[in-house]
Design a protein around this motif. Structure first.
Motif, PDB file in Angstrom:
ATOM      1  N   GLY A 117      53.790  39.113  34.336  1.00 20.64           N
ATOM      2  CA  GLY A 117      52.931  39.836  35.335  1.00 20.64           C
ATOM      3  C   GLY A 117      52.094  41.037  34.774  1.00 20.64           C
ATOM      4  N   ALA A 118      52.153  41.188  33.495  1.00 24.17           N
ATOM      5  CA  ALA A 118      51.732  42.512  32.858  1.00 24.17           C
ATOM      6  C   ALA A 118      50.292  42.512  33.278  1.00 24.17           C
ATOM      7  N   ALA A 119      49.450  41.561  33.088  1.00 22.95           N
ATOM      8  CA  ALA A 119      47.999  41.520  33.064  1.00 22.95           C
ATOM      9  C   ALA A 119      47.609  42.074  34.704  1.00 22.95           C
ATOM     10  N   ALA A 120      48.534  42.119  35.428  1.00 20.81           N
ATOM     11  CA  ALA A 120      48.009  42.679  36.750  1.00 20.81           C
ATOM     12  C   ALA A 120      48.440  44.068  36.771  1.00 20.81           C
ATOM     13  N   TYR A 179      48.597  48.662  52.731  1.00 20.30           N
ATOM     14  CA  TYR A 179      49.544  47.423  52.956  1.00 20.30           C
ATOM     15  C   TYR A 179      49.069  46.332  51.830  1.00 20.30           C
ATOM     16  N   ARG A 180      47.796  46.306  51.645  1.00 22.71           N
ATOM     17  CA  ARG A 180      47.287  45.344  50.641  1.00 22.71           C
ATOM     18  C   ARG A 180      47.733  45.775  49.226  1.00 22.71           C
ATOM     19  N   THR A 198      47.536  50.595  39.505  1.00 23.58           N
ATOM     20  CA  THR A 198      46.875  49.841  40.445  1.00 23.58           C
ATOM     21  C   THR A 198      45.534  48.948  39.861  1.00 23.58           C
ATOM     22  N   GLU A 199      45.422  47.665  40.107  1.00 21.31           N
ATOM     23  CA  GLU A 199      44.605  46.788  39.557  1.00 21.31           C
ATOM     24  C   GLU A 199      44.043  45.802  40.647  1.00 21.31           C
ATOM     25  N   ASP A 200      42.841  45.677  40.985  1.00 20.93           N
ATOM     26  CA  ASP A 200      42.273  44.973  41.976  1.00 20.93           C
ATOM     27  C   ASP A 200      42.880  45.487  43.547  1.00 20.93           C
ATOM     28  N   GLY A 201      43.257  46.765  43.605  1.00 19.13           N
ATOM     29  CA  GLY A 201      43.797  47.173  44.854  1.00 19.13           C
ATOM     30  C   GLY A 201      45.141  46.868  45.082  1.00 19.13           C
TER      31      GLY A 201
END
Length: 368
Positions: free
Chosen positions: A363-366, A148-149, A344-347
């Motif tokens: 939002g590309a960085a994420a 869910y995260r 996925t980045e940082d979960g």
């Protein structure tokens, strides 16, 4: 058998569907005959969707129960009154459950122990129900939190999941028997001298069993076809790589093989005719959402960030799990067909339309 309610024959036409009994319905816990030997039994639910339709079939020397209602005191009381009253003249001989959701399977174990009747389900539905009822721990597993995260839930959202308690499936489901009788697609069940065919659908649940009586063109559809609401089609933590919307749309195509003038007996709302029209509506709704979503994904988004596009309204806290599952189902369908990519980045998992210049997008960085 004691007298049962008679529904008025006052057809109503709405959105391409015909309701032969209008919006009439039996009182909670009461039986109403909708066809020869086929009885509608309505039971209460303590949710926004406040009822479920169950079906009782006359098997000649016994009764066949299709779905049982939620394991709740009020529903059990209705069953006790039925067994002592309208159904007292012969035993319940078979209990058939369409799928594993608590409002359908909830009292199956209780009723099985009370009557001695065997439980009939498809393997996927029985096994999943058994597994979920055994998981009674209130602690949310780490992989569920991660699921869910990744979908975009905040820490506050995750806290609400913790507060609700994880192992709550079993709260609405009585203990199931160890054994059952397996239903398979195409099986024929002789009930009261008539042959009902098992028609298995999927998407809403793994192996949802419907019952079709060709001689009278009757379909007990469970949640596979509903007239005015759309069944939830979700990706769950138990199968995070699933494509349930693909399964759902395939099931719609298989159901088109049934006659268009079939009388559909659904688990919610009222009996109706216009099966093909309703299948068109259900497929069209999802396909339209998919196209809107594909356009919206010119910008990388989490599943939660797709809510406005898919639902067009604010999602309440108690709807978060279902809405997340639905969003992930639409995203999985697009991804499986090569229309979106994801990373996925940082979960946190984000999706974007294939061919999008992700590096240049907000939002590309994420998502890169």
């Amino acid at each position: 058998m004691a007298p049962v309610a008679r529904l008025p024959e006052a057809p109503v036409e709405r959105r391409g569907l015909s309701y032969p009994f209008g919006m009439a319905r039996p009182a909670d816990g009461a039986l109403a005959e909708v066809a020869d030997g086929v009885f509608w039994l309505r039971m209460p639910l303590p949710f926004r969707l406040d009822h479920i339709n169950l079906w009782v079939l006359d098997g000649g020397d016994h009764w066949v129960v299709v779905d049982t209602g939620l394991a709740a005191p009020a529903v059990a009381d209705h069953w006790r009154a039925l067994l002592a009253g309208p159904l007292h003249d012969k035993p319940v001989g078979r209990i058939l459950v369409t799928h594993y959701h608590p409002d359908h399977v909830g009292l199956a174990g209780w009723l099985q122990r009370k009557t001695g009747a065997p439980l009939l389900m498809t393997r996927g539905e029985f096994m999943l129900a058994r597994v979920l009822t055994l998981d009674a721990s209130p602690e949310v597993p780490a992989d569920v939190r991660a699921f869910y995260r990744a979908a975009g839930w905040s820490e506050a959202d995750l806290g609400q999941l913790e507060a609700a308690g994880w192992g709550r499936f079993g709260r609405g489901v009585s203990r199931l028997p160890t054994g059952y009788r397996r239903l398979c697609d195409g099986d024929k069940l002789v009930i009261g001298g008539r042959s009902w065919e098992v028609v298995v659908g999927s998407g809403h649940s793994p192996e949802h069993a419907c019952l079709f009586l060709a001689s009278q063109k009757l379909l007990i559809s469970g949640d596979q076809v509903l007239p005015r609401i759309t069944s939830n089609v979700s990706v769950y933590p138990t199968e995070p790589e699933a494509d349930p919307l693909g399964d759902w749309l395939s099931a719609i195509e298989r159901l088109r093989q049934l006659p268009c003038d079939t009388l559909v007996l659904p688990a919610h709302n009222e009996p109706f005719t216009g099966l093909h029209a309703r299948l068109d509506q259900l497929a069209g709704d999802h396909l339209a959402k998919l196209e809107r979503l594909a356009t919206d994904l010119a910008v990388p988004r989490t599943a939660v960030e797709c809510f406005p596009t898919l639902f067009g309204r604010r999602i309440a806290a108690d709807e978060m799990q279902m809405a997340t599952g639905e969003a992930l189902a639409h995203l999985a369908w697009l991804r499986a067909r090569g229309r979106v990519d994801a990373a996925t980045e940082d979960g946190v998992l984000r999706f974007w339309a294939r061919g999008t210049n992700v590096a240049a997008a907000p939002g590309a960085a994420a998502a890169s």
